[in-house]
Design an enzyme around this catalytic site. Structure first.
Site, PDB file in Angstrom:
ATOM      1  CG  HIS A 147      -2.071  -0.914   1.141  1.00 52.49           C
ATOM      2  ND1 HIS A 147      -1.987  -2.231   1.543  1.00 52.49           N
ATOM      3  CD2 HIS A 147      -3.342  -0.742   0.686  1.00 52.49           C
ATOM      4  CE1 HIS A 147      -3.153  -2.827   1.343  1.00 52.49           C
ATOM      5  NE2 HIS A 147      -3.990  -1.945   0.828  1.00 52.49           N
ATOM      6  CE  LYS A 151      -4.022  -0.575   4.593  1.00 56.72           C
ATOM      7  NZ  LYS A 151      -5.259   0.072   5.056  1.00 56.72           N
TER       8      LYS A 151
END
Length: 236
Positions: A147, A151
């Site tokens: 990600h 995140k």
């Protein structure tokens, strides 16, 4: 349903809320009746009634609420759905055990779908992972998720959900997480044994896929009987 499905967007000021408002407005089968956020600066968003999270009692009639908010706002929209006998689709993360219990109680009265990921492709991937784990007993199972750098949780909620699917099939998954650049989301589930490897991969290139999946779920959930549903139950 033959008529338009009346929806409320709860958490309308967030990135997912904004995507939901934009995409729902393009669908003739949906009627946006209200947008809810923590604070209201104006009383309308492109003609849609806007409410603060403290004003849920004043919501107009609706068939389903789509919730992408924060844990502190979740109790209110769940209660509003139970009171109105409306369906709830939620992707709010970080819920407490007590809130999980409240969902279980609510499912005796209304249809509820909570999911960590609303990609229809990931819903199919969960099914494939469970089937592969069941068929490939004794193989190593590794889940690698990637990600963007902002995140914070690792492994991701989606990776953990994939791990639960693997466990249901009899595997014991291991996890690895990568945070780099602006990756929207990539999940690799790998089954390995001597001399061979099976890889199941999903790559997301746009956050709109999650909003589209939530809208798809809302259209399928509205009007159903009480119960706790999974996204894979609503693919058809």
């Amino acid at each position: 349903m033959d008529t338009q499905i009346r929806i409320v967007i709860h958490g309308a000021s967030g990135r997912m809320g904004q995507a939901l408002l934009r995409l729902a407005a393009e669908r003739p089968d949906l009627q946006l009746v209200a947008a809810v956020s923590r604070k209201v600066e104006s009383r309308a968003i492109d003609g849609i009634a806007q409410f603060a999270s403290s004003e849920l009692s004043g919501l107009p009639p609706f068939d389903v609420a789509i919730d992408f908010s924060l844990p502190e706002g979740f109790d209110g929209i769940l209660s509003a759905c139970v009171e109105r006998h409306a369906a709830l689709v939620s992707g709010t993360t970080g819920l407490t055990p007590g809130q999980r219990e409240a969902i279980a109680t609510a499912t005796t009265r209304i249809p509820v779908l909570w999911a960590a990921n609303f990609s229809l492709g990931v819903a199919v991937l969960n099914d494939l992972v469970e089937r592969a784990a069941s068929a490939l007993r004794g193989w190593d199972c590794d889940i690698v998720e990637s990600h963007h750098v902002h995140k914070k949780d690792a492994p991701s909620g989606t990776a953990l959900a994939l791990g639960e699917s693997a466990e249901q099939g009899g595997a014991q998954p291991r996890y690895a997480s990568l945070r780099a650049g602006d990756i929207v989301g990539e999940h690799l589930v790998q089954f390995t044994t001597l001399g061979e490897r099976v890889e199941l991969v999903h790559r997301a290139t746009s956050r709109d896929i999650f909003a589209r999946g939530a809208l798809h779920a809302a259209t399928r959930l509205a009007g159903r009987g009480p119960g706790q549903y999974q996204l894979r139950d609503l693919l058809d």
